[in-house]
Design an enzyme around this catalytic site. Structure first.
Site, PDB file in Angstrom:
ATOM      1  N   TYR A 199       0.859  -1.185   0.000  1.00 24.42           N
ATOM      2  CA  TYR A 199       0.000   0.000   0.000  1.00 24.42           C
ATOM      3  C   TYR A 199       0.892   1.231   0.000  1.00 24.42           C
ATOM      4  O   TYR A 199       1.905   1.284   0.702  1.00 24.42           O
ATOM      5  CB  TYR A 199      -0.892   0.003   1.254  1.00 24.42           C
ATOM      6  CG  TYR A 199      -1.639   1.310   1.420  1.00 24.42           C
ATOM      7  CD1 TYR A 199      -2.918   1.461   0.899  1.00 24.42           C
ATOM      8  CD2 TYR A 199      -1.046   2.391   2.070  1.00 24.42           C
ATOM      9  CE1 TYR A 199      -3.589   2.674   1.020  1.00 24.42           C
ATOM     10  CE2 TYR A 199      -1.709   3.604   2.185  1.00 24.42           C
ATOM     11  CZ  TYR A 199      -2.984   3.736   1.655  1.00 24.42           C
ATOM     12  OH  TYR A 199      -3.636   4.939   1.765  1.00 24.42           O
ATOM     13  N   GLU A 205      -3.654   7.648  -3.503  1.00 20.36           N
ATOM     14  CA  GLU A 205      -3.145   6.355  -3.068  1.00 20.36           C
ATOM     15  C   GLU A 205      -3.108   5.316  -4.178  1.00 20.36           C
ATOM     16  O   GLU A 205      -3.855   5.399  -5.154  1.00 20.36           O
ATOM     17  CB  GLU A 205      -3.926   5.830  -1.855  1.00 20.36           C
ATOM     18  CG  GLU A 205      -5.300   5.324  -2.167  1.00 20.36           C
ATOM     19  CD  GLU A 205      -6.010   4.707  -0.955  1.00 20.36           C
ATOM     20  OE1 GLU A 205      -5.594   4.899   0.207  1.00 20.36           O
ATOM     21  OE2 GLU A 205      -7.011   4.014  -1.182  1.00 20.36           O
TER      22      GLU A 205
END
Ligand code: GDP
Ligand code: MN
Length: 379
Positions: free
Chosen positions: A101, A189
Site C-alpha cells: 500500500y 493512493e
C-alpha cells in the site's frame, strides 16, 4: 471531489508511475472489444466512487473477449455501496508477486503531507489500519522540500524491500507526493502497488480525491466530475451557490453562515439529536435563495423536523422573515419546524412571523431542544 480509478490512473501515469492502463467501457460488447485489443487475460473492474470493489464482486478476471463480455455484463449495473456501476475498466491481467500500500494525505498536526506505506497492501488495508495500525509506516514530507530520499528509503526498508526494489519504490513514492501536491489532492493512493511477475513495480489501483476548495485553480479536474456518482441535492445546491453537505441524521438545518451552521449542528447534537445536513444559505439570503434552501432540506425523506437558525447581521431580520414567509407560501412544509431569528431588526422580523402565527425562539439551546423533541415526536 472524487474521481474514478481510470482518471486517477491517467494522472499518475503523467507523473511517470508505471500503471496497468486499460480501456474504459460502458457496455459488455465494448468490454469484449477491449479484451480483444488488449489480448490475453484481462481484469475487469467496476468504475464507481467507492472502495471495496473487489470484495463487492466488482473486480474479476476474464480469459478472453467472450469471457470479458460475460463478466462485464455481470458487473455493469450492480450496486456497490449505493453506487450503480455504469462503466468498467478493462486492463491486462497481471501476475502479482507482492502487494503493498502507498498513499499520501494532509497531515495537519505535522504541517506537511503524510506519506504512508504498508507491506499489507490489497483489499484489507482498512482492517489493517483499524486492528494493527503499527503495520502502516508513515513519513511526514515538508510541503516545499518534498519527500526526501532518506524518507523513501526508511519506508522501503520497513516494507522489507531489497536491491533495485528500493530505488523503484522511492521513485514512485516521490511521484505520488508530487501528484498529491500539484493536483491539490486530499488523498492520493495506490493500493495495491505490486511487484509483477517480471519483478517490476506496477500500480494496479489508483485513487485520488481533489480538495473542493482548490477547484478554482484545478480547472482540468472539474472536467473529471461524474455527476451520476454525486448526491443529487448537493449537486443542485452547488449550482446555486449554497453550501450543502448531506449527513445521516433526521433534523434538517437551514442556517446562514458557515460558523453558525457548525455551531447549530453542535447544539443539535448536544441535545441528543442528529443533523440531516449542513446547510449555509449564504450571507445575503434572498427569498428565492431561502425557498431553494428549504426545498433542499425537505428533499431528504429522512428529515423529521427542521431548524431554521438565522442571524441578521448585514441581512436584516425583517427581510429574512419576509423571505421565509414567501418560501413557506410556495412549499408545502409537512414536518414541524423551529425558527430562531435574531440580530438586526429582530423585533420587526419576529412580528412579521408572529402575525403569520409562527413563534420565534430566541435562544439557540432552546431552539435545538425544541427541534430535537419535535423530531422525536414525529419519528
Ligand atoms: P478495490 O477492491 O476497490 O480496492 O479494487 P482493486 O483494483 O484494488 O482490486 C482488488 C484486488 O484484486 C487487488 O488487491 C488485487 O489483489 C486483485 N487484482 C486486481 N487486478 C488484478 C490483476 O490484474 N491480476 C490479479 N491476479 N489480481 C488482480
Ligand atoms: Mn484497491
Amino acid at each position: 471531489m472524487n474521481i474514478h480509478e481510470y482518471q486517477a490512473a491517467e494522472i499518475l501515469q503523467q507523473y511517470g508511475i508505471p500503471i496497468n492502463a486499460g480501456i474504459v467501457c460502458d457496455s459488455a460488447d465494448a468490454a469484449a472489444d477491449a479484451a480483444q485489443k488488449i489480448g490475453g487475460k484481462v481484469v475487469i473492474k467496476a468504475q464507481v466512487h467507492s472502495g471495496g470493489r473487489g470484495k463487492a464482486g466488482g473486480v474479476k478476471l476474464a480469459e478472453g473477449p467472450d469471457d470479458a463480455r460475460k463478466v462485464a455484463s455481470e458487473i455493469l449495473g450492480i450496486d456497490i455501496s449505493g453506487h450503480i456501476v455504469n462503466m468498467v475498466l478493462v486492463a491486462p491481467a497481471v501476475d502479482i508477486q507482492r502487494e503493498v500500500y502507498l498513499g499520501a494525505v494532509i497531515d495537519r498536526d505535522g504541517r506537511g503531507v503524510t506519506v504512508m506505506a504498508s507491506a499489507e497492501g490489497g483489499v484489507d488495508i482498512e482492517e489493517v489500519a483499524r486492528d494493527t495500525p503499527e503495520k502502516i509506516h508513515t513519513e511526514t514530507a515538508h510541503p516545499h522540500l518534498g519527500l526526501r530520499d532518506y524518507q523513501c528509503r526508511r519506508l522501503a526498508f520497513k516494507l522489507g524491500l531489497e536491491g533495485k526494489q528500493v530505488g523503484g519504490f522511492a521513485k514512485i513514492a516521490k511521484a505520488v507526493f508530487k501528484a498529491f501536491t500539484e493536483k491539490d489532492a486530499g488523498l492520493c493512493e495506490i493500493n495495491p502497488l505490486i511487484i509483477n511477475g517480471d519483478g517490476e513495480w506496477q500500480a494496479i489501483d489508483s485513487k485520488i480525491t481533489i480538495d473542493d476548495n482548490a477547484l478554482y485553480r484545478q480547472k482540468a479536474a472539474e472536467e473529471l466530475r461524474d455527476l451520476r456518482e454525486e448526491n443529487e441535492i448537493e449537486v443542485q445546491a452547488r449550482a446555486h451557490g449554497i453550501s450543502f453537505v448531506k449527513l445521516d441524521g433526521n433534523i434538517g438545518c437551514m442556517v446562514n453562515g458557515a460558523g453558525l451552521s457548525m455551531a447549530t449542528m453542535d447544539a443539535v447534537k448536544f441535545q441528543g439529536g442528529e443533523p440531516a445536513n449542513f446547510l449555509d444559505v449564504g450571507g445575503g439570503a434572498s427569498a428565492d435563495q431561502v425557498t431553494l434552501a428549504l426545498n433542499l432540506v425537505l428533499a431528504e425523506p429522512d428529515v423529521k423536523a427542521v431548524l431554521i437558525n438565522i442571524f441578521g447581521g448585514i441581512t436584516r431580520c425583517d427581510v429574512v422573515a419576509q423571505g421565509l414567509l414567501e418560501a413557506m407560501g410556495k412549499i408545502d412544509v409537512k414536518v414541524p419546524f423551529v425558527i430562531r431569528l435574531i440580530g438586526t431588526n429582530q423585533a420587526e422580523g419576529q412580528k412579521l412571523l408572529a402575525d403569520a402565527g409562527i413563534t420565534v425562539v430566541e435562544r439557540m439551546d432552546e431552539a435545538a431542544k425544541q427541534v430535537v423533541a419535535a423530531a422525536e415526536g414525529a419519528a
